[in-house]
Scaffold this active site. Structure first.
Site, mmCIF file in Angstrom:
data_model
loop_
_atom_site.group_PDB
_atom_site.id
_atom_site.type_symbol
_atom_site.label_atom_id
_atom_site.label_comp_id
_atom_site.label_asym_id
_atom_site.label_seq_id
_atom_site.Cartn_x
_atom_site.Cartn_y
_atom_site.Cartn_z
ATOM 1 N N SER A 48 1.270 -71.757 -14.736
ATOM 2 C CA SER A 48 0.119 -71.252 -13.982
ATOM 3 C C SER A 48 0.493 -71.031 -12.523
ATOM 4 O O SER A 48 0.871 -71.967 -11.812
ATOM 5 C CB SER A 48 -1.038 -72.250 -14.066
ATOM 6 N N HIS A 72 0.423 -67.395 -16.421
ATOM 7 C CA HIS A 72 -1.031 -67.624 -16.424
ATOM 8 C C HIS A 72 -1.569 -67.418 -15.009
ATOM 9 O O HIS A 72 -1.083 -68.045 -14.060
ATOM 10 C CB HIS A 72 -1.288 -69.049 -16.916
ATOM 11 N N ASP A 96 -4.863 -67.616 -12.643
ATOM 12 C CA ASP A 96 -6.202 -68.189 -12.521
ATOM 13 C C ASP A 96 -7.006 -67.497 -11.431
ATOM 14 O O ASP A 96 -6.731 -67.666 -10.248
ATOM 15 C CB ASP A 96 -6.095 -69.679 -12.174
ATOM 16 N N MET A 100 -10.446 -67.275 -9.498
ATOM 17 C CA MET A 100 -11.604 -68.129 -9.204
ATOM 18 C C MET A 100 -12.443 -67.503 -8.108
ATOM 19 O O MET A 100 -11.900 -67.058 -7.090
ATOM 20 C CB MET A 100 -11.141 -69.505 -8.756
ATOM 21 N N HIS A 151 -6.895 -65.524 -16.547
ATOM 22 C CA HIS A 151 -8.010 -66.437 -16.844
ATOM 23 C C HIS A 151 -9.088 -66.248 -15.780
ATOM 24 O O HIS A 151 -8.901 -66.659 -14.631
ATOM 25 C CB HIS A 151 -7.449 -67.875 -16.844
ATOM 26 N N MET A 207 -12.206 -67.210 -14.083
ATOM 27 C CA MET A 207 -13.218 -68.246 -13.835
ATOM 28 C C MET A 207 -14.177 -67.669 -12.809
ATOM 29 O O MET A 207 -14.213 -68.069 -11.647
ATOM 30 C CB MET A 207 -12.540 -69.531 -13.332
ATOM 31 N N MET A 231 -10.468 -75.626 -22.432
ATOM 32 C CA MET A 231 -10.121 -76.258 -21.153
ATOM 33 C C MET A 231 -9.967 -77.765 -21.362
ATOM 34 O O MET A 231 -10.826 -78.405 -21.969
ATOM 35 C CB MET A 231 -11.201 -75.998 -20.101
#
Ligand code: DX5
Ligand code: ZN
Length: 222
Positions: A14, A39, A41, A43, A72, A74, A143
Site C-alpha cells: 500500500s 494498492h 488508498d 481518502m 481503494h 474510501m 477490511m
C-alpha cells in the site's frame, strides 16, 4: 502476465506507507521487491478521517509504470468520482458498501468501462450487506482495521467473515478475489489465507521493512 485467480496469492503493498516526497522511487522500490499489485488508498476526509491523494496521483503512477493498480476508494461519493479514477488508469476500482451511492449501479459502470470491480466492507459491517452484489464483483475487500490510517493492529474478529465469504463463493460458483487490508504482515497473512483470503494488502510491513523484498516474499509464502 496471466491474471491471477482467487486461488493465487497476490501481494499488494500500500502506497500509503511510502515516502510521499519520493513517490516515483517508492513505486519502483515496491516493483523491484516483487509486488504483484500496487494498492492505492484514496481518502476524502469525509468517509474516513484522513485525506490522502486523488486521481492525479493515480494517473502519474499509471503513466510511469505497468504494475496493476488496485485502487481503494474510501470516499463518500464513489459514483461521483468514478469516471475520473477510471480515466486515471485504475485496473481494479474498489468502493465501499457503506458509502452513499447505488452500489449495483457503480459496480455496473465500473465493469462497463473495462475495469475490474471491487466491493469493500468495514470490520463492523456484516457480510449480508454485500451478499446481493457478489455476482457483480471481481474482488471482495474485507477490511481488517477500521479504514483511515495505516499502521493499525489487525482485527482477528474479521476472520469468520472471511471464511463465510469464501464459503459463499464456493456455494454460488463465483470467482471473486478475497482481499484483506490493515495490519497485514506474514503472521496475519497466514491466518487470513487459512480463512480464504488470497490478496494481501500491506503498508507498514512492506514499505517500512528494512528488506522489502524479504517482506513481500514472506507474505507471499505465509
Ligand atoms: C487503511 C488502508 C490500508 C493501509 C494499510 O485505511 O486502507 O490500505 O494502507 O496499512 P497497514 O498495512 O500499515 O495496516
Ligand atoms: Zn486500502
Amino acid at each position: 502476465m496471466i491474471s491471477p485467480t482467487c486461488r493465487d496469492r497476490v501481494v499488494a503493498p500500500s502506497l500509503l506507507a511510502a515516502d510521499f516526497s519520493r513517490i516515483g522511487e517508492e513505486v519502483g522500490r515496491a516493483i523491484r521487491a516483487g509486488a504483484d499489485w500496487l494498492h492505492l488508498d484514496v481518502m476524502d476526509g469525509h468517509f474516513v478521517d484522513n485525506i490522502s491523494f486523488g486521481p492525479a496521483v493515480v494517473q502519474a503512477v499509471h503513466e510511469h509504470n505497468d504494475i496493476f493498480l488496485d485502487v481503494h476508494l474510501m470516499i463518500s461519493r464513489p459514483d461521483h468520482y468514478l469516471e475520473r479514477f477510471l480515466a486515471a488508469g485504475a485496473d481494479m476500482l474498489t468502493v465501499h458498501v457503506e458509502a452513499d451511492h447505488d452500489v449495483a449501479e457503480t459496480l455496473r459502470r465500473t465493469r462497463k468501462a473495462g475495469c475490474l470491480a471491487g466491493l469493500s466492507l468495514n470490520p463492523a459491517t456484516p457480510l449480508e450487506k454485500v451478499e446481493p452484489f457478489l455476482d457483480q464483483i471481481d474482488l471482495l475487500l474485507c477490511m481488517t482495521v477500521v479504514p483511515g490510517f495505516g499502521g493499525q493492529a489487525f482485527m482477528e474478529e474479521v476472520l469468520p467473515k472471511i471464511e463465510r465469504a469464501a464459503a459463499l463463493r464456493e456455494e454460488r460458483g463465483l470467482g471473486y478475489h478475497i482481499e484483506v487490508d490493515g495490519g497485514i504482515a506474514a503472521d496475519t497473512a497466514a491466518r487470513c489465507a487459512a480463512a480464504g483470503a488470497n490478496v494481501m494488502v500491506a503498508g507498514s510491513s512492506t514499505f517500512g521493512a528494512v528488506d522489502m523484498t524479504a517482506a513481500v516474499r514472506d507474505i507471499r509464502e505465509a
